[in-house]
Design a protein around this motif. Structure first.
Motif, PDB file in Angstrom:
ATOM      1  N   ASP A 269       5.644  -0.841   8.966  1.00 18.97           N
ATOM      2  CA  ASP A 269       5.848  -1.829   7.902  1.00 18.97           C
ATOM      3  C   ASP A 269       4.862  -1.610   6.757  1.00 18.97           C
ATOM      4  O   ASP A 269       3.686  -1.297   6.996  1.00 18.97           O
ATOM      5  CB  ASP A 269       5.666  -3.245   8.449  1.00 18.97           C
ATOM      6  CG  ASP A 269       6.764  -3.633   9.426  1.00 18.97           C
ATOM      7  OD1 ASP A 269       7.839  -3.012   9.390  1.00 18.97           O
ATOM      8  OD2 ASP A 269       6.525  -4.546  10.242  1.00 18.97           O
ATOM      9  N   GLU A 270       5.358  -1.780   5.540  1.00 13.76           N
ATOM     10  CA  GLU A 270       4.542  -1.693   4.324  1.00 13.76           C
ATOM     11  C   GLU A 270       3.915  -0.313   4.087  1.00 13.76           C
ATOM     12  O   GLU A 270       2.997  -0.187   3.277  1.00 13.76           O
ATOM     13  CB  GLU A 270       3.453  -2.767   4.299  1.00 13.76           C
ATOM     14  CG  GLU A 270       3.972  -4.185   4.370  1.00 13.76           C
ATOM     15  CD  GLU A 270       4.870  -4.566   3.201  1.00 13.76           C
ATOM     16  OE1 GLU A 270       4.563  -4.186   2.063  1.00 13.76           O
ATOM     17  OE2 GLU A 270       5.884  -5.245   3.444  1.00 13.76           O
TER      18      GLU A 270
ATOM     19  N   ARG B 286       3.880   3.276   2.370  1.00 11.68           N
ATOM     20  CA  ARG B 286       4.437   3.830   1.146  1.00 11.68           C
ATOM     21  C   ARG B 286       4.856   5.275   1.460  1.00 11.68           C
ATOM     22  O   ARG B 286       4.064   6.212   1.359  1.00 11.68           O
ATOM     23  CB  ARG B 286       3.400   3.788   0.021  1.00 11.68           C
ATOM     24  CG  ARG B 286       4.049   3.687  -1.339  1.00 11.68           C
ATOM     25  CD  ARG B 286       3.055   3.408  -2.441  1.00 11.68           C
ATOM     26  NE  ARG B 286       2.274   4.615  -2.689  1.00 11.68           N
ATOM     27  CZ  ARG B 286       0.977   4.649  -2.933  1.00 11.68           C
ATOM     28  NH1 ARG B 286       0.279   3.550  -2.955  1.00 11.68           N
ATOM     29  NH2 ARG B 286       0.360   5.781  -3.154  1.00 11.68           N
TER      30      ARG B 286
ATOM     31  N   ALA C 138      -2.234  -3.916   4.324  1.00 13.89           N
ATOM     32  CA  ALA C 138      -1.027  -4.689   4.638  1.00 13.89           C
ATOM     33  C   ALA C 138      -0.056  -3.924   5.529  1.00 13.89           C
ATOM     34  O   ALA C 138       0.904  -4.500   6.035  1.00 13.89           O
ATOM     35  CB  ALA C 138      -0.313  -5.089   3.336  1.00 13.89           C
ATOM     36  N   SER C 139      -0.299  -2.632   5.735  1.00 12.17           N
ATOM     37  CA  SER C 139       0.623  -1.807   6.530  1.00 12.17           C
ATOM     38  C   SER C 139       0.546  -2.184   8.006  1.00 12.17           C
ATOM     39  O   SER C 139      -0.521  -2.540   8.519  1.00 12.17           O
ATOM     40  CB  SER C 139       0.285  -0.328   6.373  1.00 12.17           C
ATOM     41  OG  SER C 139       0.394   0.069   5.022  1.00 12.17           O
TER      42      SER C 139
END
Length: 179
Positions: free
Chosen positions: A27-28, A30, A131-132
């Protein structure tokens, strides 16, 4: 005027497609897109136009023959105990190390500082931040990655432009292998 440059190798489309298919499960993260997938032989950084021109010319004197590379396994870079990047590894070979060394010598010949980091051949897949989500499941699922060998026919001098949505890499000069 300065230009932000690096020298790299571009995997073939089928290999890039395979890597893109792996890019999920964090998640999150890039994730890199197809245009960003490469193996960096030497990060140059910001140089003035005249030095960029000198480098482009010096790289043109590098002689190398085509050679095979194998993308194998995945890994990560961390900072302060947190994973910051995910990558696909590339097996080191004598031919790859010779080419990387020639590129390094060309950079130094035009006045660039020696690269202080050890060469670790890899293809960046994703950048992570605080935030990942956790990356352990991705790393476990891809740890046995091994693609068919691909033949390096050229290396490329790229310009990198930073944008909020990610870097844009533009090939400036392609340097073919001698056959």
């Amino acid at each position: 005027m300065s230009r932000r440059l690096f020298v790299g190798l571009r995997p073939p489309p089928a290999h890039r497609d395979h890597l893109i298919d792996l890019m999920q499960g964090v998640d999150e993260a890039r994730w890199q897109d197809d245009d960003q997938l490469h193996l960096t032989l030497r990060y140059v950084g910001d140089v003035e136009t005249h030095q960029a021109d000198d480098l482009a010319e010096k790289l043109g004197s590098i002689d190398f023959e085509p050679f095979d590379l194998v993308i194998t396994s995945t890994g990560f870079f961390e900072r302060k105990g947190h994973i910051r990047a995910l990558w696909a590894g590339v097996e080191q070979s004598e031919a790859l190390l010779r080419l990387q060394s020639k590129v390094e010598r060309a950079c130094q010949a035009v006045g660039l500082e020696a690269e202080g980091r050890k060469f670790l051949p890899h293809i960046s897949l994703a950048r992570l931040n605080s935030a990942s989500g956790p990356a352990q499941a991705f790393l476990s699922a891809t740890s046995r990655l091994r693609l068919e060998p691909w033949t390096v026919q050229e290396f490329v001098l790229y310009e990198s432009e930073l944008h909020p949505e990610g870097s844009i890499y533009t090939p400036i000069v392609r340097y073919p292998a001698r056959k």
